[in-house]
Write a protein that holds these residues in place. Structure first.
Motif, PDB file in Angstrom:
ATOM      1  N   THR A   1      -1.120   0.837  -7.131  1.00 13.80           N
ATOM      2  CA  THR A   1      -1.056   0.889  -5.668  1.00 13.80           C
ATOM      3  C   THR A   1      -0.211   2.080  -5.228  1.00 13.80           C
ATOM      4  O   THR A   1      -0.540   2.772  -4.253  1.00 13.80           O
ATOM      5  CB  THR A   1      -0.448  -0.419  -5.122  1.00 13.80           C
TER       6      THR A   1
ATOM      7  N   ILE B   1       2.670  -4.265   3.728  1.00 11.56           N
ATOM      8  CA  ILE B   1       1.773  -4.285   4.875  1.00 11.56           C
ATOM      9  C   ILE B   1       2.074  -5.535   5.709  1.00 11.56           C
ATOM     10  O   ILE B   1       2.018  -6.652   5.201  1.00 11.56           O
ATOM     11  CB  ILE B   1       0.299  -4.322   4.433  1.00 11.56           C
TER      12      ILE B   1
ATOM     13  N   ALA C   1       0.848  -1.201   0.000  1.00 19.89           N
ATOM     14  CA  ALA C   1       0.000   0.000   0.000  1.00 19.89           C
ATOM     15  C   ALA C   1       0.874   1.237   0.000  1.00 19.89           C
ATOM     16  O   ALA C   1       2.064   1.185   0.341  1.00 19.89           O
ATOM     17  CB  ALA C   1      -0.923   0.010   1.217  1.00 19.89           C
TER      18      ALA C   1
ATOM     19  N   ILE D   1      -5.017  -1.306  -2.038  1.00 18.79           N
ATOM     20  CA  ILE D   1      -3.945  -2.207  -1.645  1.00 18.79           C
ATOM     21  C   ILE D   1      -3.900  -3.380  -2.631  1.00 18.79           C
ATOM     22  O   ILE D   1      -4.888  -3.686  -3.283  1.00 18.79           O
ATOM     23  CB  ILE D   1      -4.118  -2.717  -0.199  1.00 18.79           C
TER      24      ILE D   1
END
Length: 292
Positions: A234, A257, A173, A240
Protein backbone atom coordinates in the motif's frame (compact mmCIF):
# COMPACT_ATOMS: atom_id res chain seq x y z
CA UNK A 1 -12.24 -55.23 17.85
CA UNK A 2 -9.20 -55.05 20.10
CA UNK A 3 -6.05 -53.39 18.76
CA UNK A 4 -3.20 -52.44 21.07
CA UNK A 5 -1.84 -48.93 21.35
CA UNK A 6 1.58 -49.85 19.94
CA UNK A 7 0.01 -50.67 16.57
CA UNK A 8 -1.55 -47.22 16.37
CA UNK A 9 1.70 -45.65 17.53
CA UNK A 10 3.57 -47.35 14.68
CA UNK A 11 0.85 -46.29 12.23
CA UNK A 12 1.09 -42.67 13.44
CA UNK A 13 4.88 -42.49 13.03
CA UNK A 14 4.78 -44.07 9.56
CA UNK A 15 2.02 -41.62 8.59
CA UNK A 16 4.16 -38.71 9.81
CA UNK A 17 7.36 -39.88 8.11
CA UNK A 18 5.77 -41.52 5.04
CA UNK A 19 8.69 -43.93 5.19
CA UNK A 20 8.94 -47.34 6.83
CA UNK A 21 12.71 -47.04 7.25
CA UNK A 22 12.54 -43.58 8.84
CA UNK A 23 9.73 -44.73 11.13
CA UNK A 24 11.84 -47.72 12.20
CA UNK A 25 14.73 -45.44 13.18
CA UNK A 26 12.43 -43.12 15.10
CA UNK A 27 10.79 -46.03 16.95
CA UNK A 28 14.11 -47.87 17.53
CA UNK A 29 12.78 -51.08 15.99
CA UNK A 30 13.55 -52.95 12.77
CA UNK A 31 11.96 -52.03 9.46
CA UNK A 32 10.49 -55.52 9.21
CA UNK A 33 8.82 -55.03 12.60
CA UNK A 34 7.27 -51.80 11.34
CA UNK A 35 6.01 -53.49 8.17
CA UNK A 36 4.60 -56.41 10.12
CA UNK A 37 2.79 -54.10 12.55
CA UNK A 38 1.18 -52.16 9.70
CA UNK A 39 0.15 -55.37 7.90
CA UNK A 40 -1.47 -56.70 11.06
CA UNK A 41 -3.31 -53.42 11.64
CA UNK A 42 -4.57 -53.39 8.04
CA UNK A 43 -5.67 -57.01 8.41
CA UNK A 44 -7.63 -56.35 11.61
CA UNK A 45 -9.25 -53.24 10.15
CA UNK A 46 -9.78 -54.98 6.79
CA UNK A 47 -8.66 -51.87 4.90
CA UNK A 48 -5.38 -50.74 3.29
CA UNK A 49 -3.90 -47.76 5.11
CA UNK A 50 -0.91 -47.02 2.87
CA UNK A 51 -0.13 -47.04 -0.83
CA UNK A 52 3.29 -48.63 -1.23
CA UNK A 53 5.64 -48.30 -4.17
CA UNK A 54 9.38 -48.56 -4.67
CA UNK A 55 9.73 -44.77 -4.61
CA UNK A 56 7.28 -43.52 -2.02
CA UNK A 57 4.69 -44.32 0.64
CA UNK A 58 1.40 -42.41 0.80
CA UNK A 59 -1.73 -42.66 2.89
CA UNK A 60 -4.90 -44.06 1.38
CA UNK A 61 -8.14 -42.09 1.92
CA UNK A 62 -8.99 -44.51 4.75
CA UNK A 63 -5.49 -44.01 6.17
CA UNK A 64 -6.00 -40.25 6.15
CA UNK A 65 -9.35 -40.66 7.90
CA UNK A 66 -7.78 -42.86 10.59
CA UNK A 67 -4.93 -40.37 11.07
CA UNK A 68 -7.42 -37.56 11.72
CA UNK A 69 -8.64 -39.54 14.76
CA UNK A 70 -5.31 -40.96 15.91
CA UNK A 71 -3.35 -37.67 15.83
CA UNK A 72 -5.40 -35.86 18.52
CA UNK A 73 -5.19 -38.95 20.77
CA UNK A 74 -1.40 -39.19 20.40
CA UNK A 75 -1.03 -35.48 21.06
CA UNK A 76 -3.20 -35.70 24.17
CA UNK A 77 -0.98 -38.49 25.52
CA UNK A 78 2.14 -36.43 24.89
CA UNK A 79 0.57 -33.43 26.57
CA UNK A 80 -0.34 -35.60 29.55
CA UNK A 81 3.27 -36.76 29.84
CA UNK A 82 4.56 -33.16 29.65
CA UNK A 83 1.98 -32.07 32.21
CA UNK A 84 3.12 -34.69 34.74
CA UNK A 85 6.81 -34.05 34.12
CA UNK A 86 6.67 -30.32 34.73
CA UNK A 87 7.66 -29.21 38.19
CA UNK A 88 5.53 -26.74 40.11
CA UNK A 89 8.47 -24.38 40.23
CA UNK A 90 8.48 -24.24 36.41
CA UNK A 91 12.22 -24.66 36.24
CA UNK A 92 11.48 -26.79 33.19
CA UNK A 93 8.59 -27.13 30.79
CA UNK A 94 7.27 -26.08 27.43
CA UNK A 95 4.68 -23.57 26.35
CA UNK A 96 3.22 -24.14 22.87
CA UNK A 97 1.09 -21.36 21.38
CA UNK A 98 -0.40 -20.83 17.94
CA UNK A 99 -1.04 -17.30 16.69
CA UNK A 100 -0.71 -15.28 13.51
CA UNK A 101 2.61 -13.57 12.85
CA UNK A 102 0.82 -10.21 13.17
CA UNK A 103 -0.53 -11.00 16.64
CA UNK A 104 2.87 -12.32 17.71
CA UNK A 105 4.74 -9.25 16.50
CA UNK A 106 2.36 -6.49 17.52
CA UNK A 107 0.72 -7.98 20.61
CA UNK A 108 2.38 -11.03 22.15
CA UNK A 109 6.03 -10.01 21.93
CA UNK A 110 6.04 -8.08 25.21
CA UNK A 111 4.22 -10.95 26.95
CA UNK A 112 6.83 -13.42 25.66
CA UNK A 113 9.60 -11.27 27.12
CA UNK A 114 7.88 -10.88 30.51
CA UNK A 115 7.17 -14.62 30.67
CA UNK A 116 10.73 -15.59 29.71
CA UNK A 117 12.17 -13.17 32.27
CA UNK A 118 10.06 -14.85 34.99
CA UNK A 119 10.38 -18.48 33.82
CA UNK A 120 13.63 -18.72 31.80
CA UNK A 121 13.65 -22.53 32.01
CA UNK A 122 10.37 -22.89 30.13
CA UNK A 123 10.72 -23.22 26.36
CA UNK A 124 8.34 -21.02 24.38
CA UNK A 125 7.28 -22.67 21.14
CA UNK A 126 5.20 -20.59 18.74
CA UNK A 127 3.48 -21.87 15.61
CA UNK A 128 2.54 -19.08 13.19
CA UNK A 129 -0.66 -19.70 11.28
CA UNK A 130 -3.70 -17.66 10.31
CA UNK A 131 -6.37 -17.28 12.98
CA UNK A 132 -8.52 -19.81 11.09
CA UNK A 133 -5.71 -22.37 10.89
CA UNK A 134 -4.93 -21.87 14.58
CA UNK A 135 -8.35 -23.27 15.46
CA UNK A 136 -7.51 -26.45 13.53
CA UNK A 137 -4.28 -26.84 15.50
CA UNK A 138 -6.17 -26.46 18.78
CA UNK A 139 -8.76 -29.02 17.68
CA UNK A 140 -6.04 -31.55 16.92
CA UNK A 141 -4.31 -30.94 20.22
CA UNK A 142 -1.13 -29.71 18.54
CA UNK A 143 -0.92 -26.62 20.77
CA UNK A 144 -1.78 -25.69 24.37
CA UNK A 145 -3.93 -22.72 23.39
CA UNK A 146 -4.26 -20.12 20.65
CA UNK A 147 -4.49 -16.35 20.42
CA UNK A 148 -6.58 -15.15 17.48
CA UNK A 149 -8.59 -12.28 16.11
CA UNK A 150 -12.27 -12.27 17.08
CA UNK A 151 -14.85 -12.94 15.87
CA UNK A 152 -13.55 -16.29 14.64
CA UNK A 153 -16.38 -18.27 13.08
CA UNK A 154 -14.36 -21.49 13.09
CA UNK A 155 -14.35 -22.05 16.86
CA UNK A 156 -16.59 -24.70 18.42
CA UNK A 157 -18.65 -25.26 21.56
CA UNK A 158 -15.72 -27.27 22.98
CA UNK A 159 -13.65 -24.08 23.23
CA UNK A 160 -13.56 -21.25 25.77
CA UNK A 161 -12.96 -17.78 24.35
CA UNK A 162 -11.65 -14.95 26.50
CA UNK A 163 -11.21 -11.52 24.84
CA UNK A 164 -7.99 -9.80 25.89
CA UNK A 165 -7.74 -6.65 23.76
CA UNK A 166 -10.06 -4.44 21.69
CA UNK A 167 -8.83 -2.97 18.42
CA UNK A 168 -10.21 -1.31 15.33
CA UNK A 169 -9.51 -1.88 11.67
CA UNK A 170 -8.77 0.90 9.21
CA UNK A 171 -8.44 1.46 5.50
CA UNK A 172 -5.06 2.84 4.44
CA UNK A 173 -3.61 4.40 1.29
CA UNK A 174 -0.70 6.37 -0.06
CA UNK A 175 -1.74 10.08 -0.18
CA UNK A 176 -0.64 10.12 -3.84
CA UNK A 177 -3.30 7.50 -4.58
CA UNK A 178 -6.32 9.53 -3.48
CA UNK A 179 -7.41 12.71 -1.69
CA UNK A 180 -7.26 11.85 2.01
CA UNK A 181 -8.55 15.20 3.28
CA UNK A 182 -12.18 13.99 3.18
CA UNK A 183 -14.11 10.93 4.40
CA UNK A 184 -15.25 8.23 1.97
CA UNK A 185 -18.17 5.83 1.80
CA UNK A 186 -17.55 2.12 1.37
CA UNK A 187 -19.02 2.30 -2.14
CA UNK A 188 -16.40 4.93 -3.08
CA UNK A 189 -13.61 2.60 -1.95
CA UNK A 190 -14.79 -0.15 -4.34
CA UNK A 191 -13.57 2.06 -7.21
CA UNK A 192 -9.97 1.60 -6.08
CA UNK A 193 -7.71 -1.47 -6.28
CA UNK A 194 -8.16 -3.39 -3.04
CA UNK A 195 -5.22 -5.22 -1.48
CA UNK A 196 -6.37 -7.91 0.96
CA UNK A 197 -5.28 -10.83 3.06
CA UNK A 198 -6.15 -14.27 1.70
CA UNK A 199 -9.68 -15.55 2.30
CA UNK A 200 -8.67 -18.02 5.03
CA UNK A 201 -8.14 -15.17 7.51
CA UNK A 202 -10.50 -13.57 10.00
CA UNK A 203 -9.60 -10.08 8.74
CA UNK A 204 -10.72 -10.91 5.20
CA UNK A 205 -13.86 -12.64 6.45
CA UNK A 206 -14.67 -9.55 8.52
CA UNK A 207 -14.22 -7.19 5.56
CA UNK A 208 -16.30 -9.38 3.23
CA UNK A 209 -19.05 -9.37 5.84
CA UNK A 210 -18.93 -5.56 6.14
CA UNK A 211 -19.32 -5.11 2.40
CA UNK A 212 -22.03 -7.79 2.13
CA UNK A 213 -24.07 -5.90 4.75
CA UNK A 214 -23.88 -2.85 2.49
CA UNK A 215 -24.68 -4.94 -0.62
CA UNK A 216 -21.35 -3.99 -2.13
CA UNK A 217 -19.05 -6.16 -4.26
CA UNK A 218 -15.52 -6.85 -3.06
CA UNK A 219 -13.03 -7.99 -5.67
CA UNK A 220 -9.45 -7.80 -4.42
CA UNK A 221 -6.81 -7.04 -6.99
CA UNK A 222 -4.10 -8.64 -4.85
CA UNK A 223 -4.35 -11.22 -2.06
CA UNK A 224 -1.44 -11.74 0.33
CA UNK A 225 -0.66 -13.80 3.41
CA UNK A 226 1.09 -11.08 5.42
CA UNK A 227 -0.22 -7.88 7.00
CA UNK A 228 3.24 -6.29 6.91
CA UNK A 229 3.59 -7.00 3.19
CA UNK A 230 0.09 -5.63 2.67
CA UNK A 231 1.10 -2.38 4.38
CA UNK A 232 4.33 -2.18 2.35
CA UNK A 233 2.52 -2.67 -0.95
CA UNK A 234 0.00 0.00 0.00
CA UNK A 235 2.88 2.32 0.82
CA UNK A 236 4.28 1.96 -2.72
CA UNK A 237 0.86 2.97 -4.09
CA UNK A 238 -0.51 -0.32 -5.45
CA UNK A 239 -3.95 0.30 -3.97
CA UNK A 240 -5.78 0.57 -0.64
CA UNK A 241 -5.80 -1.98 2.20
CA UNK A 242 -7.85 -2.93 5.25
CA UNK A 243 -5.70 -3.74 8.29
CA UNK A 244 -5.72 -3.58 12.10
CA UNK A 245 -4.86 -0.04 13.19
CA UNK A 246 -2.10 -1.24 15.53
CA UNK A 247 -0.13 -2.39 12.46
CA UNK A 248 -0.03 1.09 10.94
CA UNK A 249 2.46 3.88 11.57
CA UNK A 250 1.17 6.88 9.55
CA UNK A 251 3.83 8.66 7.49
CA UNK A 252 4.17 10.85 4.42
CA UNK A 253 3.55 7.85 2.17
CA UNK A 254 0.90 6.04 4.24
CA UNK A 255 -2.25 7.47 5.80
CA UNK A 256 -5.51 6.21 7.29
CA UNK A 257 -8.61 6.74 5.13
CA UNK A 258 -11.54 8.25 7.02
CA UNK A 259 -14.82 6.48 6.28
CA UNK A 260 -18.38 7.60 6.95
CA UNK A 261 -19.63 4.16 8.01
CA UNK A 262 -18.90 2.81 11.47
CA UNK A 263 -16.50 -0.12 11.49
CA UNK A 264 -17.27 -2.33 14.53
CA UNK A 265 -14.46 -2.97 16.95
CA UNK A 266 -12.86 -6.40 16.92
CA UNK A 267 -10.92 -8.18 19.63
CA UNK A 268 -7.91 -10.35 20.16
CA UNK A 269 -8.85 -13.40 22.18
CA UNK A 270 -7.32 -16.30 24.06
CA UNK A 271 -8.92 -19.64 23.16
CA UNK A 272 -8.51 -22.88 25.09
CA UNK A 273 -9.99 -26.35 24.56
CA UNK A 274 -12.40 -27.48 27.28
CA UNK A 275 -11.42 -31.16 26.97
CA UNK A 276 -7.70 -30.61 27.50
CA UNK A 277 -6.30 -29.32 30.80
CA UNK A 278 -3.70 -26.58 30.62
CA UNK A 279 -0.20 -27.41 31.78
CA UNK A 280 1.37 -25.47 34.64
CA UNK A 281 3.45 -23.50 32.13
CA UNK A 282 0.38 -22.64 30.05
CA UNK A 283 -1.63 -21.57 33.07
CA UNK A 284 1.03 -19.03 34.04
CA UNK A 285 1.09 -17.51 30.55
CA UNK A 286 -2.72 -17.34 30.49
CA UNK A 287 -2.67 -15.55 33.84
CA UNK A 288 -0.12 -13.09 32.46
CA UNK A 289 -2.17 -12.48 29.32
CA UNK A 290 -5.42 -12.00 31.24
CA UNK A 291 -3.79 -9.92 33.96
CA UNK A 292 -5.01 -12.22 36.72
Amino acid sequence: MEINFESYKVFYVVAQELSFSKAAKKLYISQSAVSQSIRQLEKKLAIPLFNRSTKRVTLTPDGLALLSHIEPAINMIHQGEHYLQESKSLKRGQLHIAASDTICRYYLLDFFKAYHDTYPGVDIKVTNRTSVQCVELLNKGNVDFIVTNLPNAHTSADMTIKPTKDFKDVFIANPRHMDLSKPYKFKDLTKHPMLMLTKNTTTSEFLYHLFEESNLPLNPSIELGSIDLLVDMTRINLGISFVPEFCVMPSDDLQIIEVEETIPLRQIGLITHNKRPLSAASKKFVELLLGT
